[in-house]
Design an enzyme around this catalytic site. Structure first.
Site, PDB file in Angstrom:
ATOM      1  N   PRO A  44      -2.135  -5.594   3.013  1.00 48.56           N
ATOM      2  CA  PRO A  44      -2.656  -7.015   3.015  1.00 48.56           C
ATOM      3  C   PRO A  44      -4.030  -6.991   2.311  1.00 48.56           C
ATOM      4  O   PRO A  44      -4.981  -6.126   2.594  1.00 48.56           O
ATOM      5  CB  PRO A  44      -2.854  -7.265   4.488  1.00 48.56           C
ATOM      6  CG  PRO A  44      -2.740  -6.056   5.361  1.00 48.56           C
ATOM      7  CD  PRO A  44      -1.813  -5.094   4.626  1.00 48.56           C
ATOM      8  N   ASN A  45      -4.258  -8.148   1.629  1.00 49.06           N
ATOM      9  CA  ASN A  45      -5.402  -8.351   0.984  1.00 49.06           C
ATOM     10  C   ASN A  45      -5.640  -7.690  -0.381  1.00 49.06           C
ATOM     11  O   ASN A  45      -6.700  -7.920  -0.880  1.00 49.06           O
ATOM     12  CB  ASN A  45      -6.507  -8.517   1.679  1.00 49.06           C
ATOM     13  CG  ASN A  45      -6.283  -9.476   3.117  1.00 49.06           C
ATOM     14  OD1 ASN A  45      -6.099 -10.589   2.692  1.00 49.06           O
ATOM     15  ND2 ASN A  45      -6.488  -9.191   4.189  1.00 49.06           N
ATOM     16  N   ARG A  57     -11.975  -9.776  -4.270  1.00 52.70           N
ATOM     17  CA  ARG A  57     -12.293  -9.482  -2.955  1.00 52.70           C
ATOM     18  C   ARG A  57     -13.539  -8.651  -2.754  1.00 52.70           C
ATOM     19  O   ARG A  57     -13.496  -7.664  -2.978  1.00 52.70           O
ATOM     20  CB  ARG A  57     -11.027  -8.980  -2.150  1.00 52.70           C
ATOM     21  CG  ARG A  57     -11.360  -8.534  -0.638  1.00 52.70           C
ATOM     22  CD  ARG A  57     -10.105  -7.766  -0.233  1.00 52.70           C
ATOM     23  NE  ARG A  57     -10.256  -7.300   1.178  1.00 52.70           N
ATOM     24  CZ  ARG A  57      -9.745  -6.564   1.692  1.00 52.70           C
ATOM     25  NH1 ARG A  57      -8.841  -5.508   1.230  1.00 52.70           N
ATOM     26  NH2 ARG A  57      -9.944  -6.153   3.229  1.00 52.70           N
ATOM     27  N   TYR A 108     -14.833  -3.425  -2.668  1.00 54.12           N
ATOM     28  CA  TYR A 108     -13.776  -2.867  -3.274  1.00 54.12           C
ATOM     29  C   TYR A 108     -13.597  -2.980  -4.727  1.00 54.12           C
ATOM     30  O   TYR A 108     -12.603  -2.413  -5.407  1.00 54.12           O
ATOM     31  CB  TYR A 108     -12.599  -3.949  -2.766  1.00 54.12           C
ATOM     32  CG  TYR A 108     -12.478  -3.809  -1.275  1.00 54.12           C
ATOM     33  CD1 TYR A 108     -11.841  -2.727  -0.583  1.00 54.12           C
ATOM     34  CD2 TYR A 108     -13.018  -4.856  -0.468  1.00 54.12           C
ATOM     35  CE1 TYR A 108     -11.665  -2.697   0.720  1.00 54.12           C
ATOM     36  CE2 TYR A 108     -12.790  -4.902   0.902  1.00 54.12           C
ATOM     37  CZ  TYR A 108     -12.241  -3.742   1.390  1.00 54.12           C
ATOM     38  OH  TYR A 108     -11.963  -3.892   2.890  1.00 54.12           O
ATOM     39  N   ASN A 160      -1.959   2.666   0.679  1.00 57.34           N
ATOM     40  CA  ASN A 160      -3.076   2.068   1.260  1.00 57.34           C
ATOM     41  C   ASN A 160      -2.661   1.011   2.249  1.00 57.34           C
ATOM     42  O   ASN A 160      -2.388  -0.250   1.813  1.00 57.34           O
ATOM     43  CB  ASN A 160      -4.034   1.400   0.177  1.00 57.34           C
ATOM     44  CG  ASN A 160      -5.309   0.874   0.783  1.00 57.34           C
ATOM     45  OD1 ASN A 160      -5.320   0.708   1.895  1.00 57.34           O
ATOM     46  ND2 ASN A 160      -6.415   0.689  -0.111  1.00 57.34           N
ATOM     47  N   ALA A 196      -5.726  -3.314   6.513  1.00 54.66           N
ATOM     48  CA  ALA A 196      -5.922  -3.337   7.737  1.00 54.66           C
ATOM     49  C   ALA A 196      -5.040  -2.863   8.666  1.00 54.66           C
ATOM     50  O   ALA A 196      -5.167  -2.392   9.748  1.00 54.66           O
ATOM     51  CB  ALA A 196      -6.312  -4.864   8.010  1.00 54.66           C
ATOM     52  N   HIS A 224      -5.269   0.621  10.719  1.00 53.09           N
ATOM     53  CA  HIS A 224      -6.130   0.560  11.850  1.00 53.09           C
ATOM     54  C   HIS A 224      -5.187   0.076  13.078  1.00 53.09           C
ATOM     55  O   HIS A 224      -5.617   0.115  14.233  1.00 53.09           O
ATOM     56  CB  HIS A 224      -7.334  -0.001  11.792  1.00 53.09           C
ATOM     57  CG  HIS A 224      -7.934   0.299  10.672  1.00 53.09           C
ATOM     58  ND1 HIS A 224      -8.449   1.269  10.057  1.00 53.09           N
ATOM     59  CD2 HIS A 224      -8.507  -0.793   9.468  1.00 53.09           C
ATOM     60  CE1 HIS A 224      -9.041   1.241   8.947  1.00 53.09           C
ATOM     61  NE2 HIS A 224      -8.965   0.084   8.493  1.00 53.09           N
ATOM     62  N   ASP A 243       5.464   4.973  12.123  1.00 50.36           N
ATOM     63  CA  ASP A 243       6.932   5.433  12.551  1.00 50.36           C
ATOM     64  C   ASP A 243       7.697   5.443  11.280  1.00 50.36           C
ATOM     65  O   ASP A 243       8.649   6.421  11.321  1.00 50.36           O
ATOM     66  CB  ASP A 243       7.383   4.297  13.705  1.00 50.36           C
ATOM     67  CG  ASP A 243       6.813   4.821  15.229  1.00 50.36           C
ATOM     68  OD1 ASP A 243       5.987   5.505  15.418  1.00 50.36           O
ATOM     69  OD2 ASP A 243       7.060   3.844  15.999  1.00 50.36           O
ATOM     70  N   GLU A 296      -2.455   8.953   1.684  1.00 50.63           N
ATOM     71  CA  GLU A 296      -3.201   7.826   2.303  1.00 50.63           C
ATOM     72  C   GLU A 296      -4.530   7.652   1.309  1.00 50.63           C
ATOM     73  O   GLU A 296      -5.183   8.513   1.176  1.00 50.63           O
ATOM     74  CB  GLU A 296      -3.674   7.969   3.650  1.00 50.63           C
ATOM     75  CG  GLU A 296      -4.382   6.824   4.119  1.00 50.63           C
ATOM     76  CD  GLU A 296      -4.452   7.013   5.675  1.00 50.63           C
ATOM     77  OE1 GLU A 296      -4.289   8.174   6.039  1.00 50.63           O
ATOM     78  OE2 GLU A 296      -5.096   6.053   6.236  1.00 50.63           O
ATOM     79  N   HIS A 333      -7.656   4.827   0.832  1.00 51.10           N
ATOM     80  CA  HIS A 333      -8.781   3.767   1.021  1.00 51.10           C
ATOM     81  C   HIS A 333      -9.681   3.716   0.196  1.00 51.10           C
ATOM     82  O   HIS A 333     -10.263   4.551  -0.297  1.00 51.10           O
ATOM     83  CB  HIS A 333      -9.403   3.950   2.214  1.00 51.10           C
ATOM     84  CG  HIS A 333      -8.348   4.293   3.646  1.00 51.10           C
ATOM     85  ND1 HIS A 333      -7.774   3.117   4.081  1.00 51.10           N
ATOM     86  CD2 HIS A 333      -7.874   5.409   4.307  1.00 51.10           C
ATOM     87  CE1 HIS A 333      -6.924   3.715   5.173  1.00 51.10           C
ATOM     88  NE2 HIS A 333      -7.134   4.953   5.283  1.00 51.10           N
ATOM     89  N   SER A 356     -12.572   1.767  -0.031  1.00 52.17           N
ATOM     90  CA  SER A 356     -13.836   2.246   0.799  1.00 52.17           C
ATOM     91  C   SER A 356     -13.729   3.380   1.473  1.00 52.17           C
ATOM     92  O   SER A 356     -12.775   3.889   1.906  1.00 52.17           O
ATOM     93  CB  SER A 356     -14.360   0.947   1.301  1.00 52.17           C
ATOM     94  OG  SER A 356     -13.284   0.880   2.477  1.00 52.17           O
ATOM     95  N   ARG A 395     -18.077   2.475   7.587  1.00 50.59           N
ATOM     96  CA  ARG A 395     -18.166   0.962   7.899  1.00 50.59           C
ATOM     97  C   ARG A 395     -17.974   0.937   9.479  1.00 50.59           C
ATOM     98  O   ARG A 395     -17.957   1.631  10.391  1.00 50.59           O
ATOM     99  CB  ARG A 395     -16.790   0.505   7.235  1.00 50.59           C
ATOM    100  CG  ARG A 395     -17.031   0.543   5.577  1.00 50.59           C
ATOM    101  CD  ARG A 395     -15.874   0.072   4.774  1.00 50.59           C
ATOM    102  NE  ARG A 395     -15.880  -1.522   4.910  1.00 50.59           N
ATOM    103  CZ  ARG A 395     -14.681  -2.253   4.497  1.00 50.59           C
ATOM    104  NH1 ARG A 395     -13.901  -1.823   4.024  1.00 50.59           N
ATOM    105  NH2 ARG A 395     -14.792  -3.528   4.795  1.00 50.59           N
ATOM    106  N   ARG A 455     -12.782   0.677  11.700  1.00 47.82           N
ATOM    107  CA  ARG A 455     -12.067   1.241  10.586  1.00 47.82           C
ATOM    108  C   ARG A 455     -12.045   2.572  10.665  1.00 47.82           C
ATOM    109  O   ARG A 455     -11.418   3.183   9.594  1.00 47.82           O
ATOM    110  CB  ARG A 455     -12.672   0.454   9.322  1.00 47.82           C
ATOM    111  CG  ARG A 455     -12.632  -0.778   9.178  1.00 47.82           C
ATOM    112  CD  ARG A 455     -13.320  -1.337   8.046  1.00 47.82           C
ATOM    113  NE  ARG A 455     -13.855  -2.707   7.905  1.00 47.82           N
ATOM    114  CZ  ARG A 455     -12.906  -3.767   7.696  1.00 47.82           C
ATOM    115  NH1 ARG A 455     -11.770  -3.295   7.162  1.00 47.82           N
ATOM    116  NH2 ARG A 455     -13.370  -4.988   7.765  1.00 47.82           N
TER     117      ARG A 455
END
Ligand code: DHK
Length: 145
Positions: free
Chosen positions: A10-11, A18, A23, A74, A77, A80, A87, A98, A100, A102, A107, A111
């Protein structure tokens, strides 16, 4: 070689607009173009997907079974919060990395923990959008071992 799925949560479709101080200025299309250009040099191909919906990400991870050699994810959110994404990744037989953009550890405390990290072969955080390219290079290393 089977493709590498690059999944964004998301986002992340809003990259470039953003919070650019966190970012960066690049759009997701820029990042995907860079990954698509790099992949052949590494003997790989990428299929990039983004969704704001947890279930859609779960569906794509399930689709990757037997189809993709690896997943670079990625989860945004959902990193977290999502046991469902963890799963699904645990059902996948290939390499998981994985990313991220940032440094999540610099932060807010909420997070600092990612459910996905317990499944990931490696985690990149705080390298900006370059982290996706580094992850693809690492994927090539892991898959040619
Ligand atoms: C992206 C998000 O959307 C946030 O919810 C995460 C991550 C961090 C990133 O740095 O790419 O907390």
């Amino acid at each position: 070689m089977k493709p590498i799925f690059v999944l964004n949560g998301p986002n992340l479709n809003m990259l470039g607009q953003r919070q650019p101080e966190i970012y960066g200025q690049e759009t997701l299309a820029d990042v995907v173009a860079q990954l698509t250009a790099l992949a052949p040099e590494l003997g790989l191909s990428v299929e990039a997907m983004q969704s704001n919906h947890e279930g859609q990400l779960v569906d794509w991870i399930q689709d990757a079974r037997g189809v993709a050699a690896g997943i670079i994810i990625n989860p945004g959110a959902y990193s977290h919060t999502s046991v469902a994404i963890l799963d699904a990744l645990n059902l996948f037989e290939g390499v998981v990395l994985e990313v991220h953009i940032s440094n999540i550890h610099k932060r807010e405390a909420f997070r600092h923990h990612s459910f996905v990290s317990s499944r990931a072969e490696g985690v990149i955080a705080g390298f900006g959008t370059e982290g996706y390219l580094l992850a693809l290079r690492r994927m090539a290393t892991l898959l040619t071992r």
